[in-house]
Each structure stands twice: as structure tokens, then as C-alpha cells.
Scaffold this active site. Sequence first.
Site, mmCIF file in Angstrom:
data_model
loop_
_atom_site.group_PDB
_atom_site.id
_atom_site.type_symbol
_atom_site.label_atom_id
_atom_site.label_comp_id
_atom_site.label_asym_id
_atom_site.label_seq_id
_atom_site.Cartn_x
_atom_site.Cartn_y
_atom_site.Cartn_z
ATOM 1 N N GLU A 1 0.820 -1.218 0.000
ATOM 2 C CA GLU A 1 0.000 0.000 0.000
ATOM 3 C C GLU A 1 0.849 1.261 0.000
ATOM 4 O O GLU A 1 0.499 2.267 -0.627
ATOM 5 C CB GLU A 1 -0.952 0.014 1.201
ATOM 6 C CG GLU A 1 -2.074 -1.013 1.122
ATOM 7 C CD GLU A 1 -1.642 -2.418 1.494
ATOM 8 O OE1 GLU A 1 -0.496 -2.584 1.999
ATOM 9 O OE2 GLU A 1 -2.418 -3.365 1.286
ATOM 10 N N HIS B 1 -11.512 -5.603 8.153
ATOM 11 C CA HIS B 1 -12.182 -5.357 6.875
ATOM 12 C C HIS B 1 -13.430 -4.507 7.099
ATOM 13 O O HIS B 1 -14.386 -4.593 6.354
ATOM 14 C CB HIS B 1 -12.559 -6.678 6.185
ATOM 15 C CG HIS B 1 -11.383 -7.511 5.796
ATOM 16 N ND1 HIS B 1 -10.690 -8.279 6.695
ATOM 17 C CD2 HIS B 1 -10.769 -7.695 4.599
ATOM 18 C CE1 HIS B 1 -9.703 -8.908 6.069
ATOM 19 N NE2 HIS B 1 -9.724 -8.572 4.800
#
Lengths: 328, 345
Positions: A60, A129
Amino acid sequence: MAIKTNLQAVRDTLMEIMERYDNVVVMGEDVGPRGGVFQATRGLYDRFGPDRVIDTPLAELSIVAVAIGMALNGYHPIAEIQFADFIFPAFNQIVNEAARYRYRSNGAWPVPLIIRAPYGGGVSGGLYHSQSVEAFFTHVPGLYVLAPSTPKDIVGLLRAAVQVPDPVLFFEHKRLYGLVKGEVPDDYYEIRLGEADIKRRGDDITVVAYGLALHEAIKAADKLSEQEGIEAEIIDLRSLVPLDLDTIYESLRKTGKILIVHEDNQTGGWGAEIAARIAEEMFDWLDAPVMRLGGPDVPAVPYAPPLERWFLPLADKIAGKMRELAEY
Amino acid sequence: MTKRQKRPSDELSDEQLLEMYYYMVLSRKLDERMWILNRQGKASFHISGIGHEAIQVAQGFAMRKGHDWYFPHYRDIATCLILGVTPRHMMLALMGKEGDIFSRGRQMPEHFSYKPAKIVSVSSPVATAIPQAAGTALASKLQGKDEVTIVGFGEGATSEGDFHEGLNWAGIHKLPIVFVCQNNQYAISVHVSKQMAVENVADRAVAYGIRGVVVDGNDVLASYDVMKEAIDRARRGEGPTLVEAKTYRPVPHSTADDDRSYRSREEVEAWKKRDPILLFEKVLMERGLLDEAKKQEVLDRVMAEVDDAVDYALNQPYPPIESAAEGVFGDSPLVKWSKKGTING
């Protein structure tokens, strides 16, 4: 007028933007042939190929960093962070780099860039999540932070965001991807950053929300209207930075009572800043304390369904708070 | 290095060699004066390039000025001078004065930025520029431009995850990029032996499928050979190189550091004998390009420039206070701000 889901709105607008602007690339994990784990980029790879739809390493930090570099060299990248929960390796690149480039170079090196990230709970995603991460970024001058929650708003804001010469965080509530369907006008339109939208009119109390909390607040308001005659005005922020204080204050002048709802943790959430602004600038208009309903201060959304429901700002919980405010 | 008949530095003219020498001396004398200005209380901070001038001048001469992308190491005073930053610019930035082209008095000194020369703005967190540089290189490649990106950093930065991710991207996409590590053996006080378990930073290149080269970073011509070849290869589409220039910092990390706590004076003195300027003077004298008179001539020219820059900067005002609140975002008709004077509203 087409009816679309939030997810279709994202996907179709990305397609449209890439057709319109040659310098837009989409990049992230699995955004290529797979079309993204949520299918938000489905079809882009086939249409535009690997030079404009870039499957990145699982990293990321450099998804954002490479996007910054491309932005410096003529592109307007749209980077996807697969889940907002995984944005933190890129935090330094977003906060210390993207947000500061323009300021630290006295305007010489702006970074036009969109970072999309699905956020929020309600999908049994557990701790990693489900997170809402917006407050980490609303704190930082130099970043626009958007959180549209309907198909129409997603389309209009994404169209505008790609023309803004600075970094934009574009948060998409993942529970709403398939849940929310709505009309999208056929004629081209844009929605300016920094404009809230009144999603429901009412004279008794003002409720400010975005994301899943917005839709739950509308549900709660309809129920309270029907059963108890309480009329809530629901303001959808859509844009967290800039914050549309004008619209909030205008409603507050009418109702004198305000509740701020978000799924992100209550402490230090964006609602805290909104409440502080109201306390400073609208004290004389208040008929009740500013109320907030945020996520409980636990590290993240738990997995087991009843525990997850306990965390989320669902309609019943919001209705309780709205009633408390109306009765004050 | 592989043996070759002709080295790229053989192509340098006498004038170019003397120009390289001039920039090394200019950078050194500016740098020394910056230390003095700090000690005199006229500048709050300075981070030095002393001892690093050979690799810095080498890369400056090897890149295509204003065409190639350059993310400087914060010690790269010499390279920036070659690319068009002036001594006055350096002194204005040192003092945070109006006219500072890097940041208008916002950043600490040596946080270079100069768009006309494609010098990209430097930040203080180390290694962040490495994967960004992969981004500019990727953009160049996708647009079919023959630009090369050069990104500089110290060996301490190679411990950051940004280094790994940047080199990984460069390897995957075979990018037109040269990574230049100025390994001066100390990250502030921490010796390179506590930074990594391999002997050379360049050894890591193999893990990314790219080329790694070690060079004597105090030898300007050897450094030029390596940099020129790396940049030429990148421009020809032959992929990235990780260049490790072994060097030494004979001064503290910055004006805020005291290096006596972590290394011996003997070690520092021994390295001063390998000062890159001394080494290059020897070469130039052997080639008959430099003598004592010529040295003095260069020094006089440099000192005049340094004096001018200091006088100029001392007499400039600071940026107006209100400028500090400006330019957080660019203007856009697609943005509506509710409240003037507050950043987030």
C-alpha cells in the site's frame, strides 16, 4: 434517469473518467483482470489495458507513493486501497508527502491524486475489513476527504474530484455498494466538494450523517415521523473536508437541536470537530446540547453478527438518540 | 566495475573537468559558510554535504539538466548548484528568507525544490522519495519519454520499507531510474554495521532483479563513469541501477549533532586524507590542468560568490506572516469553502 447501485456508480464513473481524461490511470491490488475484489474496476482492464489499469504489488505504501510520482509527472492517478483498514502503511506517504507537497514547495509541486478506499462495517469483515478511517485524514490540512453515500453523489463527486488539483481521499462505504440503489440523472453534472445535501426535510431536529449511518438515520427518521410525529432534517455531509458548515448552521437555526452520527469511533471522530464548531459559532441557537452518536470506543468492528450490530449505528440506536434530542 | 577500453569520463573536456572542480569547491565553501552562519546565530540549522561532493558533482554532470527527474538527497548541495540553483538561493533557504525558491521559508534548509530544473521537493522523512521516484519513472516510460529519474538517499534510508518497495517496482517494470545511495557509513550516529548485515547496499539489487554497482564516492571521475553508464542504460530502456557511492561525512550529521560521542577523531582525520577535493586536485595537477595559481583563482571566484550570497540573503526580509496560511490547496471552481480563514471548513 438510470437506476444504479453505489458500486455501479463507482464503476461506470471510473470508466467514463478514463474515457474523458487520457492522463487518468487506475492502480491498486487486483484492479486489473480481476476487476477489484468488489468489482469496482471491472471492465476497465479490457477497455484500457495494462498501461492505464495497473495491477500493483501488494504494497500500500508504494501504491500511494508511485501514484504521487506519476502525479508529479503528468498523470492524475486514481489509486485503490483494497480496504481502508490497510491504508496505514501508506499513511506517511499520504500525510507527510501527498498532503504537504504543494505547501512545502510553495505551490510548485501539487499532487493531483485520488485515493479510493472501501470502508465501514456490516459485511462480517471483523476488525480488519470494517474500519472507518476518515478521522485520521480529516485532521490533515492538504487533503480533501469525501464520503458520498448514494449513486448520484458518487458520480457527481468523482467527476469533480478528478478535476481538483490536490489529493482527494474518496471513501466508499462497502456495505452500501450493493445495498443502496438510486437514480442517476442522464445529463452530465458535477457536485462541488464541500456541499452537503439535505436528504430529508424536517423542522424538529437536525441530524448530520454520512455512510451507512446516513441511510440508517433516514430509516429512523421515517419511523419517528410515522409513529411519534418527530420530523428530523437529515443532512448528508458527502464531503467531510471541506465541511459545509453553511448548510449545517442553516438547518440548526431552524431546529435548534442537532445530532451528529457516524460509524467511526466517537472519540476524536469528525463529529467532535463539528460539535466544537457549533459550540463556538452557534451557541445562541442551541435549544439542547449537541449530541453525538459514534462507534463505540473499541479498536474496531467485531466479527460475530450480534457484536457487529452492537457496534454499528443502526436505525434503532439512532432513533433512540433522536427521540432523546427531540424531547430535550 | 568491468574493465573497458574507454571510460565515459574520458569524454569530458578540460573545461568540463575544471567546471566539475569549481562546483566541488563552490559547494564546499558554501557549506562551510553555512556552518559558520549557524554558529553565529544567523541560521537555525544546516545539514551538510561536506565530503560528498564527488558523487554529487558526478551525478549532476551525468544527468540531462532540466530533462531528467531528480529527487535529491538532502546533502546534495553540489548537484543542485549544477542544475541551476544559485548560491543566493541556498543562502535564502538557509535563513528562511523571502525569495527562498525551495519553499518560501517553510522548510528547513537543504530541502531543495526547483521545478524548472525538475528538482522535486525534498521532505525530511527519509526514503519516502524512493517509491515516488519509481512513479515519475513509470510515468516517463508509459508516456514514451526518454527521461531518466535519479533519486538520492543515504544508507540509513535503505533500512526503510520505502526503499524495498521502490526498488521492487523499478525491477518489475524495468524502469528508467537510477538509485544513488551515498553511503557515508553513519545514519546520524548509527554505524552501517548496525543498519544491515550485507557488506554493500548495492548487493541488495539482486533481490529486485536490477543492477547494483559499488563505486568510490570520493573519486569524482569513477563516480561519473558509473553514473553516466547507469543513466545511459536507463535511457536506453535497459533498466534500473542501484549505485552505491562509498563515502564519508567528516563533519557531524547536522549543526544539531555532535559526532564525538560515536566515532574517534583518528577515524575522521584518516578520512580527511581522502577528501574528494584533494583527490581531484591531484588528478587535475597530474593532467596539467591545475596549479597553485589556478587553485587560488577558483577559490577567489568561489569566495566572491559565497560572500555575495551571504550579503544578499542577510539583507532580505522574511516572508510575510500571512504567506504561511496560503497555498494549502490550489484554487478550484469545483470546491466550496464555507468559512474563510479556516482550513477544514
